[in-house]
Design a protein around this motif. Structure first.
Motif, short mmCIF file in Angstrom:
data_model
loop_
_atom_site.label_atom_id
_atom_site.label_comp_id
_atom_site.label_asym_id
_atom_site.label_seq_id
_atom_site.Cartn_x
_atom_site.Cartn_y
_atom_site.Cartn_z
N LEU A 299 0.93 -1.25 -0.09
CA LEU A 299 0.22 0.07 -0.10
C LEU A 299 0.98 1.16 0.02
CD1 LEU A 299 -2.75 1.45 0.49
CD2 LEU A 299 -2.22 1.05 3.16
N VAL A 300 0.47 2.26 -0.77
CA VAL A 300 1.23 3.49 -1.00
C VAL A 300 0.23 4.62 -0.57
CG1 VAL A 300 2.42 5.01 -2.32
CG2 VAL A 300 2.81 2.77 -2.79
N SER A 301 0.60 5.35 0.26
CA SER A 301 -0.14 6.58 0.78
C SER A 301 0.71 7.93 0.29
CB SER A 301 -0.31 6.69 2.39
OG SER A 301 -0.95 5.68 3.06
N ILE A 302 -0.06 8.63 -0.60
CA ILE A 302 0.42 9.64 -1.15
C ILE A 302 0.00 11.20 -0.29
CG2 ILE A 302 0.54 11.33 -2.99
CD1 ILE A 302 1.12 8.36 -3.72
N CYS A 303 1.07 11.57 0.30
CA CYS A 303 1.02 12.63 1.22
C CYS A 303 1.88 13.92 0.73
CB CYS A 303 1.47 12.45 2.62
SG CYS A 303 0.42 11.01 3.22
N GLY B 276 -0.49 18.96 -6.01
CA GLY B 276 -0.23 18.97 -7.56
C GLY B 276 0.58 17.87 -7.95
N LEU B 277 1.31 17.08 -6.98
CA LEU B 277 2.07 15.84 -7.47
C LEU B 277 1.31 14.67 -7.05
CD1 LEU B 277 5.30 17.25 -5.42
CD2 LEU B 277 4.71 17.71 -8.25
N HIS B 278 0.06 14.65 -6.52
CA HIS B 278 -0.66 13.52 -6.38
C HIS B 278 -0.88 12.18 -7.18
CE1 HIS B 278 -2.71 15.20 -2.62
NE2 HIS B 278 -1.46 15.12 -2.34
N ILE B 279 -1.24 12.97 -8.63
CA ILE B 279 -1.61 12.01 -9.70
C ILE B 279 -0.60 11.25 -10.12
CG2 ILE B 279 -2.59 11.82 -11.91
CD1 ILE B 279 -4.86 12.09 -9.88
N ALA B 280 0.68 11.74 -10.35
CA ALA B 280 1.81 11.31 -10.92
C ALA B 280 2.25 9.86 -9.90
CB ALA B 280 3.08 12.17 -11.15
N ALA B 281 2.36 10.07 -8.60
CA ALA B 281 2.83 9.16 -7.68
C ALA B 281 1.70 8.20 -7.65
CB ALA B 281 2.80 9.70 -6.43
N ALA B 282 0.40 8.58 -7.78
CA ALA B 282 -0.58 7.37 -7.86
C ALA B 282 -0.68 6.52 -8.90
CB ALA B 282 -2.10 8.20 -7.93
N GLU B 283 -0.36 7.24 -10.25
CA GLU B 283 -0.19 6.64 -11.51
C GLU B 283 0.76 5.27 -11.37
OE1 GLU B 283 -2.44 9.28 -14.52
OE2 GLU B 283 -0.16 9.39 -14.31
N GLY C 64 1.53 -2.07 -9.05
CA GLY C 64 0.75 -3.29 -8.45
C GLY C 64 0.32 -3.05 -6.97
N ALA C 65 0.50 -1.89 -6.59
CA ALA C 65 0.30 -1.75 -5.03
C ALA C 65 -1.20 -0.96 -4.93
CB ALA C 65 1.21 -0.92 -4.11
N HIS C 66 -1.83 -1.39 -3.67
CA HIS C 66 -3.21 -0.59 -3.42
C HIS C 66 -2.71 0.85 -2.96
CE1 HIS C 66 -5.20 -4.22 -3.24
NE2 HIS C 66 -4.30 -4.75 -2.20
N LEU C 67 -3.66 1.81 -2.90
CA LEU C 67 -3.59 3.20 -2.93
C LEU C 67 -4.30 4.08 -2.08
CD1 LEU C 67 -1.97 5.86 -4.16
CD2 LEU C 67 -3.47 5.62 -6.20
N LEU C 68 -3.50 4.90 -1.03
CA LEU C 68 -4.59 5.94 -0.56
C LEU C 68 -3.88 7.38 -1.03
CD1 LEU C 68 -6.91 6.76 1.46
CD2 LEU C 68 -4.81 6.71 3.38
N ILE C 69 -4.91 8.28 -1.20
CA ILE C 69 -4.23 9.50 -1.86
C ILE C 69 -4.93 10.65 -0.77
CG2 ILE C 69 -4.37 11.03 -3.57
CD1 ILE C 69 -5.11 9.04 -5.56
#
Length: 374
Positions: free
Chosen positions: A69-73, A77-84, A90-95
Motif C-alpha cells: 500500500l502506498v499513501s500519497i502525502c 499538485g503532485l498526487h496523480i503522478a505518484a498515484a499512477e 501493483g500496489a493499493h493506494l490511498l491519496i
C-alpha cells in the motif's frame, strides 16, 4: 493477521499524521518513507519503530522491498503522478485530499483507477470525516428519511492561518501545487461531507477574495450558493482569515427534522418521526458537541479511514471513499472557482465533464483589492 506494508510518500506534517495512524493499526506497518528532502524522511523515520527505509523516489522504494500500500502525502499538485506510478507497480493506494489540483488529470486518473480495480487494486481518497460518528449518524438519518425532504444546508469553515503558514513552504498558496486556497486546501473536507449528505450538485454561484494574506495566488475567503439535483439549496463558506479560528459547522434542515454538526461532533438532532430521539442517542458520549474531544482526534479520523481501507483490501469490496467521490469534491471546488472567475452561475455537470477545463488559474484569481495591507 497479515500485516500490510505501507510506503508513505511525503514526510511533512500530513505524512507524519499518517505514520501515527498506521502505527495504531495492528494490520499496518510503515515499511518505507519517500521524500525529495531526504532529511525530512530521515527525521520521520527516527520516530518510528521498527525504523522504515528512506528513499528519494517512489520508484526506488518500490524496487527495494515489497510494498502492499502506498499513501500519497505530497503537495496536491503532485498526487496523480505518484498515484499512477503506484498502481502501475501493483500496489493499493490511498491519496490525501484533494485528489489533485488539476480536474482534467483527476478525471483521466479515475479511469486508470477503475481499470486497476479490475486487477484487484483498491484506491481511496482521504476524506476521514465521512467516518466520524456524527457524520455517519446524520447520513443514516438522511437515508432513512428521518429528516423528511432535505431542503437546505449551511456549511461554514471560519479558520485562521497566519502569514507565516503560507510563507513556510513555497508550494502553499499556489495554483500549481495547492490547487486553490481556503476552499481547496482546508475546506474540501466540508465540501465532501456536504456531497455525502446532500448528493449531486446541479448549479453553483460563487465569489472568492484575497483579503487577509499576502504573497499568495489563491483565495483566503470563498462563499457560494449551491443548488442540488434534489432541489435543496446550500450556502458554503470557507476562510483562513477568521482569527482566532472557530469550529466548522454543518447544519442540515429538512421538512421532518434538522441536524447540526459542529467541530465534528453532533450538536443538535431533531426528527418528527421519533421526537424523543436526541443527539446523545445517536453517537458515543465523546461525539456529542461540548464533550471533551480526543486530543489525538485527527489521527483517530485517519485511523478510521485506514480501517475501512484494510477491510476493503481484505474483502475485495470498494472502499468507503472512492476515486469518484474525490473527483466530485474536486469538481465542486473547481465549480466555485470557475463561477467566481466568470461572475455567473455554472453547471456542476459541465465542470465535472470538462466544459471549463480551458479556463486557466489566472482567470480565477481572487479579488485582492481589499488585501491585507489595504
Amino acid at each position: 493477521m497479515t500485516v500490510i506494508d505501507v510506503a508513505i510518500v511525503g514526510s511533512g506534517i500530513i505524512g507524519a499524521h499518517h505514520a501515527k495512524a498506521i502505527a495504531r493499526h495492528p494490520g499496518l506497518r510503515v515499511t518505507a518513507l519517500v521524500d525529495a528532502r531526504i532529511e525530512a524522511a530521515e527525521a520521520l523515520a527516527a520516530t518510528l519503530d521498527p525504523r522504515p527505509s528512506v528513499h528519494l523516489t517512489l520508484a526506488e522504494a518500490l524496487s527495494a522491498q515489497a510494498i502492499n500500500l502506498v499513501s500519497i502525502c505530497t503537495p496536491s499538485g503532485l498526487h496523480i503522478a505518484a498515484a499512477e506510478e503506484t498502481l502501475a507497480a501493483g500496489a493499493h493506494l490511498l491519496i490525501e485530499k484533494p485528489l489533485d489540483t488539476d480536474l482534467a488529470k483527476a478525471r483521466a486518473f479515475a479511469k486508470v483507477a477503475e481499470e486497476a480495480a479490475t486487477r484487484g487494486l483498491v484506491t481511496s481518497v482521504v476524506s476521514q470525516h465521512r467516518f466520524d460518528p456524527a457524520t455517519v449518524a446524520v447520513g443514516r438519518a438522511v437515508r432513512e428519511h428521518r429528516l423528511g425532504r432535505v431542503t437546505s444546508a449551511v456549511v461554514s469553515m471560519p479558520w485562521w492561518r497566519d502569514q507565516a503558514y503560507y510563507d513556510s513552504a513555497g508550494w502553499r498558496g499556489t495554483w500549481e501545487f495547492d490547487g486553490g486556497g481556503a476552499l481547496a486546501n482546508q475546506g474540501i473536507h466540508l465540501v465532501d461531507q456536504m456531497l455525502a449528505l446532500l448528493g449531486r450538485p446541479a448549479e453553483v454561484y460563487a465569489q472568492t477574495a484575497l483579503l487577509s494574506h499576502e504573497r499568495i495566488e489563491v483565495e483566503d475567503v470563498a462563499a457560494a450558493t449551491i443548488r442540488f439535483e434534489s432541489g435543496a439549496l446550500a450556502v458554503l463558506h470557507a476562510t483562513t482569515g477568521a482569527r482566532p479560528g472557530l469550529p466548522v459547522r454543518l447544519a442540515l434542515y429538512g421538512t421532518e427534522g434538522s441536524a447540526v454538526l459542529q467541530d465534528d461532533q453532533l450538536e443538535y438532532f431533531h426528527t418528527t418521526t421519533d421526537p424523543q430521539l436526541r443527539a446523545a442517542d445517536l453517537v458515543p458520549p465523546q461525539d456529542v458537541y461540548g464533550a471533551a474531544k480526543d486530543p489525538d482526534g485527527w489521527v483517530t479520523g485517519h485511523l478510521r479511514q485506514y480501517q475501512d481501507l484494510v477491510d476493503a483490501i481484505g474483502s475485495g469490496r470498494a472502499p468507503g471513499v472512492q476515486v469518484r467521490h474525490g473527483l466530485e469534491a474536486l469538481a465542486l471546488v473547481r465549480s466555485v472557482y470557475v463561477s467566481a472567475g466568470l461572475g455567473r452561475a455554472v453547471s456542476f455537470s459541465e465542470v465535472l465533464d470538462g466544459a471549463f477545463d480551458d479556463i486557466q488559474p489566472s482567470q480565477v484569481t481572487p479579488n485582492s483589492s481589499q488585501g491585507a495591507n489595504q
